[in-house]
Design an enzyme around this catalytic site. Structure first.
Site, PDB file in Angstrom:
ATOM      1  N   HIS A 155       0.920  -0.666   0.114  1.00 21.68           N
ATOM      2  CA  HIS A 155       0.071  -0.097  -0.321  1.00 21.68           C
ATOM      3  C   HIS A 155       1.043   1.250  -0.391  1.00 21.68           C
ATOM      4  CE1 HIS A 155      -3.760  -1.717   1.822  1.00 21.68           C
ATOM      5  NE2 HIS A 155      -3.242  -3.093   0.688  1.00 21.68           N
ATOM      6  N   PRO A 208     -10.683  -3.483  -0.058  1.00 26.26           N
ATOM      7  CA  PRO A 208      -9.884  -4.631   0.569  1.00 26.26           C
ATOM      8  C   PRO A 208     -10.655  -5.743  -0.138  1.00 26.26           C
ATOM      9  CG  PRO A 208     -11.770  -3.699   2.521  1.00 26.26           C
ATOM     10  CD  PRO A 208     -11.451  -2.582   1.074  1.00 26.26           C
ATOM     11  N   ASP A 245     -22.493   1.533   4.644  1.00 31.57           N
ATOM     12  CA  ASP A 245     -23.314   0.227   4.815  1.00 31.57           C
ATOM     13  C   ASP A 245     -23.363  -0.588   5.644  1.00 31.57           C
ATOM     14  OD1 ASP A 245     -21.760  -0.446   3.881  1.00 31.57           O
ATOM     15  OD2 ASP A 245     -22.561  -0.351   2.024  1.00 31.57           O
ATOM     16  N   GLU A 297     -19.272   0.728  10.606  1.00 31.62           N
ATOM     17  CA  GLU A 297     -19.006   1.835   9.849  1.00 31.62           C
ATOM     18  C   GLU A 297     -19.803   3.071  10.463  1.00 31.62           C
ATOM     19  OE1 GLU A 297     -17.454  -0.063   5.267  1.00 31.62           O
ATOM     20  OE2 GLU A 297     -19.948   0.089   6.030  1.00 31.62           O
ATOM     21  N   TYR A 314      -8.454 -14.144  -3.009  1.00 31.14           N
ATOM     22  CA  TYR A 314      -8.036 -12.888  -3.238  1.00 31.14           C
ATOM     23  C   TYR A 314      -8.322 -11.801  -4.234  1.00 31.14           C
ATOM     24  CZ  TYR A 314      -3.518 -12.243  -4.655  1.00 31.14           C
ATOM     25  OH  TYR A 314      -2.390 -12.915  -5.056  1.00 31.14           O
ATOM     26  N   LYS A 351      -5.927  -7.291 -10.703  1.00 36.05           N
ATOM     27  CA  LYS A 351      -6.674  -8.397 -10.827  1.00 36.05           C
ATOM     28  C   LYS A 351      -6.883  -9.165 -11.734  1.00 36.05           C
ATOM     29  CE  LYS A 351      -9.088  -8.840  -7.522  1.00 36.05           C
ATOM     30  NZ  LYS A 351      -9.445  -8.444  -5.715  1.00 36.05           N
TER      31      LYS A 351
HETATM   32 CA   LIG Z   1     -19.124  -0.901   3.793  1.00 33.51          CA
END
Ligand SMILES: [Ca+2]
Ligand SMILES: [Ca+2]
Ligand SMILES: [Ca+2]
Ligand SMILES: [Ca+2]
Length: 470
Positions: A160, A264, A289, A324, A358, A392
């Protein structure tokens, strides 16, 4: 080259998603516009930034190659503009990264800006840091020389690291730094500092430790612009904060700055960047959300973090968790769009992807972004659009902006699917041709079957040219 040509032309017309489960979570539709394609050049060592230069050549930074290369777009021949021995690079996310020109480059100005990681420890230990440097181009010799450090000692990581560098219409440098991959994988006991802000003393001491997870804005000499936002009482290089890994940065209509950020497992974000605003990471991923994400702060574990085993799916009871919606900040800004948001209970373990699941998660790993102006798109679907490269999925994603340029509308379209990792793109001045740089190594999402490290075109520049009517 012939094999690639046939394959790519076919795939442009019939791009498909990663797997059945990913198709469910992704709303990208395959493009049907006619493009031809070819491999312009190969043999590059992790080409990272690719930019169309005002001299009519493609300029490329090579991350592990530690050099800037200038490529003739007609025949792919290339020459080294500068090699930088000071670059410290491993096979991960460090090395020679961003590159930018001023709008008046070669029209009275010869400055080239570069960002790279270096080793600040003169001894055998490695103190990985990032600097932004200005070079001067000699257009007769085709070389860069006379480097001047603009800012040094920025944090750097193998994960990152971001690294995107652009010059804005306001003649300022914009630079993105990721959260260093903290709070996950081998760095799971290091706290995420994307919400941390510098004190006035930090700024006067040139202590940039809180600049991670930020988008910076610098004067062209590296100093702090007098009109940068004052955030929580302090003016610094920080322009916006609460970012995870914003590798795409581009200016769009009306001088608006957009970012593309790695999410993520889901929730890559397209953001409209406003001065002084908070983009929510790590409290919020994608939209606020409470869907398929909760912030677990491993460094705050009640049993020592070092005694824990990191798990990407199960957060131990000793690690505090926060939903969140339990977090709020008046300066928080939601993304314009996510790729892609999935509901709670989504199965991230796709058996078709085996141990490397992933690669099939709903996130696409958006590595960069460019903008096609409203009056310059070669066909309707590309006008006033953001083009996003995916690591990806080895594809280009097109997101159309609304007429006012302030939000994203309609379906996302997928172009140029191949088995590669797309690192960055550049557009020809007439916007008919897209150039895409590819990673030299790594894992790519499959066209068919399981993920693979057998890339079609490692360390290459691919060229896609629109051949339909305007
Ligand atoms: Ca979210
Ligand atoms: Ca680029
Ligand atoms: Ca050293
Ligand atoms: Ca966000």
């Amino acid at each position: 080259m012939k094999r690639f040509l046939a394959l790519a032309t076919l795939l442009v017309l019939s791009a498909t998603g990663c797997t059945a489960s990913q198709e469910k979570s992704s709303s990208a539709t395959p493009a049907s516009e006619p493009f031809t394609s070819r491999v312009l050049t190969t043999g590059l060592a992790d080409p990272w930034e690719i930019t169309w230069g005002p001299d009519g050549f493609l300029w490329v930074t090579e991350k592990t190659g530690k050099r800037v290369t200038r490529i003739n777009p007609s025949d792919g021949s290339k020459s080294t503009v500068v090699s930088i021995a000071d670059v410290y690079s491993t096979e991960s996310q460090d090395g020679l990264l961003g590159m930018a020109f001023r709008p008046d480059f070669l029209k009275g100005n010869n400055d080239v800006y570069l960002a790279y990681t270096y080793d600040a420890d003169p001894g055998p230990a490695v103190d990985r840091r990032t600097k932004i440097v200005r070079y001067i181009y000699d257009p007769a010799a085709h070389t860069l020389s006379r480097p001047v450090d603009l800012i040094t000692g920025l944090s750097a990581s193998t994960d990152h690291n971001s690294g995107r560098l652009v010059v804005g219409p306001d003649q300022k440098l914009y630079y993105s730094i990721g959260d260093q991959g903290n709070n996950q994988f081998e760095r799971f006991c290091n706290p995420t500092r994307a919400q941390d802000l510098p004190t006035a003393a930090d700024v006067s001491n040139r202590n940039w430790a809180t600049y991670v997870g930020k988008i910076l804005r610098l004067n062209l000499d590296g100093s702090i612009p007098a009109d940068n936002p004052v955030i929580k009482g302090v003016r610094s290089h920080i322009y916006s904060y609460g970012h995870r890994n914003p590798q795409g940065l581009v200016f769009g209509p009306g001088g608006r700055l957009f970012s593309a950020e790695h999410g993520p497992k889901a929730d890559d974000e397209i953001n409209l960047i406003h001065a002084g605003k908070n983009y929510g990471w790590p409290y919020v991923s994608g939209f606020k959300d409470d869907e398929s994400y909760v912030y677990g702060n491993w460094s705050a574990s009640t049993t020592p973090c070092a005694s824990l085993h990191y798990d990407n799916f199960a957060i131990p009871p000793s690690v505090p968790q926060q939903r969140e919606t339990a977090w709020s900040d008046p300066d928080y800004v939601e993304p314009l769009k996510t790729l892609y948001t999935v509901p709670n209970g989504y199965n991230f373990h796709d058996p078709a992807c085996g141990d490397q699941s992933y690669i099939c998660w709903p996130s696409i790993a958006p590595s960069s972004m460019d903008y096609v102006p409203a009056d310059q798109g070669v066909f309707d679907g590309w006008r006033n659009s953001l083009l996003v490269t995916s690591l990806k999925n080895g594809a280009l994603y097109c997101l159309r902006l609304t007429q006012d340029g302030g939000s994203v509308q309609g379906d996302i379209t997928q172009f140029f699917k191949t088995t590669n990792r797309y690192r960055d793109l550049a557009l020809s001045p007439d916007h008919r041709t897209v150039y895409i740089s590819t990673d030299s190594t790594g894992l790519s999402g499959p066209k068919f079957g399981p993920p693979t490290e057998k890339l079609d075109n490692p360390g290459a520049i691919l060229e896609f040219t629109y051949v339909g009517p305007r």
